[in-house]
Write an enzyme that holds these catalytic residues in place. Sequence first.
Site, PDB file in Angstrom:
ATOM      1  N   ASP A  13      -1.934  19.313  -8.945  1.00  0.00           N
ATOM      2  CA  ASP A  13      -1.000  19.287  -8.010  1.00  0.00           C
ATOM      3  C   ASP A  13       0.128  20.203  -8.757  1.00  0.00           C
ATOM      4  O   ASP A  13       0.124  20.737 -10.042  1.00  0.00           O
ATOM      5  CB  ASP A  13      -0.269  17.819  -7.900  1.00  0.00           C
ATOM      6  CG  ASP A  13       1.113  18.081  -6.827  1.00  0.00           C
ATOM      7  OD1 ASP A  13       0.778  18.660  -5.968  1.00  0.00           O
ATOM      8  OD2 ASP A  13       1.997  17.557  -7.343  1.00  0.00           O
ATOM      9  N   SER A  14       1.057  20.601  -7.843  1.00  0.00           N
ATOM     10  CA  SER A  14       2.050  21.673  -8.391  1.00  0.00           C
ATOM     11  C   SER A  14       3.042  20.676  -9.393  1.00  0.00           C
ATOM     12  O   SER A  14       3.681  21.250 -10.313  1.00  0.00           O
ATOM     13  CB  SER A  14       3.078  22.215  -7.317  1.00  0.00           C
ATOM     14  OG  SER A  14       3.601  20.920  -6.549  1.00  0.00           O
TER      15      SER A  14
ATOM     16  N   GLU B  56      11.326  15.638  -7.820  1.00  0.00           N
ATOM     17  CA  GLU B  56      10.835  15.976  -9.338  1.00  0.00           C
ATOM     18  C   GLU B  56      12.230  15.764 -10.125  1.00  0.00           C
ATOM     19  O   GLU B  56      12.285  15.515 -11.315  1.00  0.00           O
ATOM     20  CB  GLU B  56      10.760  17.446  -9.406  1.00  0.00           C
ATOM     21  CG  GLU B  56       9.263  17.966  -8.733  1.00  0.00           C
ATOM     22  CD  GLU B  56       8.259  17.702  -9.740  1.00  0.00           C
ATOM     23  OE1 GLU B  56       8.210  17.683 -10.835  1.00  0.00           O
ATOM     24  OE2 GLU B  56       6.871  17.360  -9.019  1.00  0.00           O
TER      25      GLU B  56
ATOM     26  N   CYS C  88      -2.748  18.455  -3.465  1.00  0.00           N
ATOM     27  CA  CYS C  88      -1.257  19.030  -3.018  1.00  0.00           C
ATOM     28  C   CYS C  88      -1.606  19.413  -1.704  1.00  0.00           C
ATOM     29  O   CYS C  88      -2.900  20.315  -1.598  1.00  0.00           O
ATOM     30  CB  CYS C  88      -1.182  20.197  -4.223  1.00  0.00           C
ATOM     31  SG  CYS C  88       0.205  21.239  -3.638  1.00  0.00           S
TER      32      CYS C  88
ATOM     33  N   HIS D 146       3.927  14.519  -2.668  1.00  0.00           N
ATOM     34  CA  HIS D 146       5.182  13.946  -3.506  1.00  0.00           C
ATOM     35  C   HIS D 146       5.664  12.981  -2.656  1.00  0.00           C
ATOM     36  O   HIS D 146       6.408  12.058  -3.156  1.00  0.00           O
ATOM     37  CB  HIS D 146       6.040  15.109  -3.657  1.00  0.00           C
ATOM     38  CG  HIS D 146       5.873  15.859  -4.741  1.00  0.00           C
ATOM     39  ND1 HIS D 146       5.040  17.111  -4.765  1.00  0.00           N
ATOM     40  CD2 HIS D 146       6.611  16.365  -5.769  1.00  0.00           C
ATOM     41  CE1 HIS D 146       5.166  17.565  -6.062  1.00  0.00           C
ATOM     42  NE2 HIS D 146       6.270  17.216  -6.570  1.00  0.00           N
TER      43      HIS D 146
ATOM     44  N   CYS E 172       2.645  15.591   2.405  1.00  0.00           N
ATOM     45  CA  CYS E 172       3.058  16.295   0.896  1.00  0.00           C
ATOM     46  C   CYS E 172       2.724  15.245  -0.024  1.00  0.00           C
ATOM     47  O   CYS E 172       3.302  14.035   0.135  1.00  0.00           O
ATOM     48  CB  CYS E 172       4.401  16.785   1.005  1.00  0.00           C
ATOM     49  SG  CYS E 172       4.908  17.205  -0.851  1.00  0.00           S
TER      50      CYS E 172
HETATM   51  N1  DGL Z   1       2.975  18.124  -3.546  1.00  0.00           N
HETATM   52  C1  DGL Z   1       2.503  19.222  -2.916  1.00  0.00           C
HETATM   53  C2  DGL Z   1       2.099  19.045  -1.618  1.00  0.00           C
HETATM   54  O1  DGL Z   1       1.593  18.050  -1.203  1.00  0.00           O
HETATM   55  C3  DGL Z   1       3.567  20.308  -3.265  1.00  0.00           C
HETATM   56  C4  DGL Z   1       4.887  20.180  -3.481  1.00  0.00           C
HETATM   57  C5  DGL Z   1       5.404  21.541  -3.873  1.00  0.00           C
HETATM   58  O2  DGL Z   1       5.067  22.034  -4.829  1.00  0.00           O
HETATM   59  O3  DGL Z   1       6.340  22.070  -3.146  1.00  0.00           O
HETATM   60  O4  DGL Z   1       2.198  19.818  -0.755  1.00  0.00           O
END
Ligand code: DGL
Length: 259
Positions: free
Chosen positions: A7-8, A155, A70, A190, A188
């Site tokens: 993931d990012s 974050e 991600c 996150h 997402c």
């Molecule tokens: N967790 C990621 C997603 O599912 C990326 C969030 C990001 O880096 O903008 O899209």
Amino acid sequence: MKIGVFDSGVGGLTVLAELRKALPEASFVYFGDTANVPYGTKSAEKIESLCRSAAQRISKMGIDALVVACNTASSLALGAIQEELGALPVFGVVEPGVGAALQIQVEGPILVLATRATVRSHAYLYRFQERMKELGRDSPALLELACPLLVPLIEEGWIDHSVLHLTLNEYLGAYAARFSSGIAVLGCTHFPWIQAAVEKALPGWVVVNSAQTVAQEVSLKLVSAHLPDERSGEVEWFFSDAPAVPDFARQWIEDTKRR
Ligand code: DGL
């Protein structure tokens, strides 16, 4: 079997948690590209190039399969990541997210909450439309909403903060006022960290976190992942910029080491 999870940032931890439950025999490598988070506000070209670089790093980690935990990377760069990894099995999260939402029957629209890049790609919209067609089902209203401020707040560790609740009300207030029920897809990885806050902002709605569905799919398809690994359950951690990991995620990682 060693499974990579990418993931990012800390979003992929929500998927890793379910993978560890579904595949207790496997060991894991987590790579969070925290030096480049967020991905979701960047251009498609930039996201592809970041994903290619990440995949090149991950390919040296001795994994047998990769879960792209991600949605932004899955929507815009799954093919590029697969190209970098050759024959290695690569799993994305969009398809299981659509599958999880289609199991729920509730009056109202399907609203996908995602990053700006995921929404621009319309990966969810297209996949929902295809699946509805395959199933011969009438499509409910399919809506996509970019929520670019949420990833930086998560974050930052603000997962139950007044600024988060205000931001969610800005994004979701109009939907909550217009529809008394519906399905909100956390598009997402996150966002499961703030699922309770999303549920509060959308009373009467079902909020879908697809992490479990992702883990089920990987568990079904990777039969050999069920063979005991000498390091079963262990996770190796890699972050491209370690100080950016927020406290709640750091705590989760520490707890995982003890389990
Ligand atoms: N967790 C990621 C997603 O599912 C990326 C969030 C990001 O880096 O903008 O899209």
